[in-house]
Write an enzyme that holds these catalytic residues in place. Sequence first.
Site, PDB file in Angstrom:
ATOM      1  N   GLU A 184      -7.281  30.633  22.644  1.00  0.00           N
ATOM      2  CA  GLU A 184      -5.988  31.201  21.652  1.00  0.00           C
ATOM      3  C   GLU A 184      -5.295  29.636  21.313  1.00  0.00           C
ATOM      4  O   GLU A 184      -3.901  29.549  22.073  1.00  0.00           O
ATOM      5  CB  GLU A 184      -4.970  31.952  22.412  1.00  0.00           C
ATOM      6  CG  GLU A 184      -5.403  33.394  22.655  1.00  0.00           C
ATOM      7  CD  GLU A 184      -4.524  34.652  23.015  1.00  0.00           C
ATOM      8  OE1 GLU A 184      -3.607  33.801  24.164  1.00  0.00           O
ATOM      9  OE2 GLU A 184      -5.487  35.842  23.444  1.00  0.00           O
TER      10      GLU A 184
ATOM     11  N   GLU B   1     -11.578  38.895  22.431  1.00  0.00           N
ATOM     12  CA  GLU B   1     -10.713  39.986  23.220  1.00  0.00           C
ATOM     13  C   GLU B   1     -10.206  41.062  22.142  1.00  0.00           C
ATOM     14  O   GLU B   1      -9.740  41.018  21.119  1.00  0.00           O
ATOM     15  CB  GLU B   1      -9.114  39.036  23.822  1.00  0.00           C
ATOM     16  CG  GLU B   1      -9.803  38.229  24.994  1.00  0.00           C
ATOM     17  CD  GLU B   1      -7.827  37.786  25.131  1.00  0.00           C
ATOM     18  OE1 GLU B   1      -7.213  37.987  24.732  1.00  0.00           O
ATOM     19  OE2 GLU B   1      -8.637  36.366  26.153  1.00  0.00           O
TER      20      GLU B   1
END
Length: 752
Positions: free
Chosen positions: A157, A284
């Site tokens: 991220e 995810e």
Amino acid sequence: MNNSFTKYLLTGFFPLFIILPVLAGRETGNSIVTVDYYTKRYLGNVSSLDRSKYFNIHSIDDSDPDISSFLNNYDVGLGRSFWGPYSYAYSKTKEVGKYPQVKPYSGSISVKRYIATEHPNIQTIQGGIDIEAAGVWAAEYYSNSERVPEFFEPLNEPFVHADDVYFTIKGQAMRELMTDFYASIGKHIHNNPRLNGKMKVIGYAAAYPAWEDGNFNYWNTRMKMFIDRAGEYMDAFSVHLYDGINVTGTDSKRSGSNSEAVLDMIEAYTSIRFGSPKPLVCSEFGGIDNEFDDEFYRPLQSVRSVSSFNHFLFNLLERQDNLLIAIPFVSDKAEWHITAANNYSSYCAALFIPDNPQDLKNTEWKLNDKKYFFELWKNVKGDRVDITSNNPDIQVQAFKDGGRLYIALDNLDDTPQTVYLNNKNSWKDVSNVTKRSLYVNYNSGIEYSEQNIPSIPESVSIIPNQTIILVADVASAEYTNSIIRKKYYSSEYLKPISAGSSLSFPFTGIKSGSGRACLRMSIGRPVSASRKPVVKINGTAVSVPDNWKGYNQSNRSIFFGMIEVPFDIQLLRNGDNNVDVTFSDGGGHVSSMILQVEKYTVSTLQNGTFSDGLSAWQPLSKRGTVSVKTDNAGNNAACISGHAGLMQRVDMESGRTYRFLADVKTEGACKLKVLIQDMPSGTICEKEFSSPGNYKAVSFDFNSSGKKGKTYFIHMSHQIGLHAEVQEQLPENVFLTYDGLVIEWDEAGEKK
């Protein structure tokens, strides 16, 4: 017609019924799921469910006996771990961008299936580092390792950390540096002969894929920029999909239309950029519970994400042909979190909970209720089989493993739904049924059950946040048909919407046939704007539904979602096709337009039904009658009595094998005579059938004549006075349940 044959399908001239079933007695708007477990379904060239792509945990520790036992019992794989070349280098040099020497390793390299990633901080990247050297180091580190991960996602991220205080450059400049960091890593790993073909570099792990923000400026400055600068060196593009607040933004649901639009936009643009869509990774996915501001384990908070696991899973299961791996956010024991500083609390995403957290060397570990996600899907495997839902909020999947059938239903709606289960064989060959149900009650937790039931029910009730899997035995493992899905991508995407202006999306290389077709239309517009444009396929307007997957996104300022627009596959032409879209109001964009075509390999010609009278059929009633009646089962039927019949002209291709299918019932010595006739040259084939008292399925194949590739027409009629000797049997009846003619061909379009 010039250079063509007129073919007749002729039946005996006794009273007969031609029946095409319809769903009687059900109000419009009910959810209907239709399953055909004798038709094998393909996504591209993929049919068999690859569990390793979906059922994983966020861990690589298969040496722990508890974890290993869980993985084996539930057929679950490893997922993701935080460690890699830059964490290792910083542990040795204590300086970002400075890399140690590694001991050369010349033995063979083995690959372990998981994703390696690292935190985006000053231990891995910083303004001013040598990007080229960073890529060289990653290749050197892994090429001298005995075991390497199958996937390397260099930073977790990263873009949401681009403004972190410890970075010397920030914002878009930092995002571009991170992108070039990825590109260098991908280039050097792919160029390394010991790693090429073994490791895949993926990125950028988009944590907040709000492509629509800022009139799609977010897309342009994040994922598009990444694809343009680093895409050629990436093996796949990765995202994180969560319901709830993901780092920043509005508390909203991404499962359903939003996540579909997010992934479709990546596919659409990479198809334009690289000639075909590049693969996807969902490293995810799940749900974020924002009731608490910490990551401590609480039983209720821990399981609220499980409904999101299921919602996203159905989306991802439809992408197996273009998906490398997906990982629900479930960790293992997460012992690193159980410290005095954290009051000996487990991690919120943990799957295992200790009974003695203050002494982990002397504790027993128990699975918490997240295990029921894996229990629900335990042993689900096999080939995809044909299944459809008329309600986009009822997500469906079906698999058949030999004689074992799995039918999965998931409710995206905010209200309970009644789902009618339809099957052409009325489930007569299905037995030993078990109903698995997982419901996430946000106030009390997971409610899971398994129940043996006598048979497949006519309908099931399914409430919000519930997933149901019906497991059953089916009499035969054989297939009589297959259906192959192909997606076509337009050369146009991200087109701004102006009121009354037509947007054109061309498609090339289309191969039409018999089956289903729909547009996957993704739009990003103010929530107050219209979501129902005028859509034309090759100039013909088609109906745009008022419903789509998931909720209406009313708590957001911008609706960003994919809306499926089904239409008659006969509107498609082989070769070039065009889709035109016109909105009555302006604002926003059509972000992507994907044409999805599903073709049967044994295909029923479009002969019409009797739900609206005789429909496309032409009656022939010289000395008899033709009428539409309803039988005892509620099916509409064409009833032919005396010297009468029906005729219909049906488009077909020559050079194919055709199959006549029917259910026949006769009385006394009466026989059904079927004659296929080529009018210029005579009879192709002639068949007789009888089945006194009960329906019997009958079929036969015949070959068309003429050169392959031309289009011919076929007439179907009830011949008047065909055989004089049969006229004596007029008081006796023949009943014909007509299923249709079928064309059979292989995927390449060659005659079988």
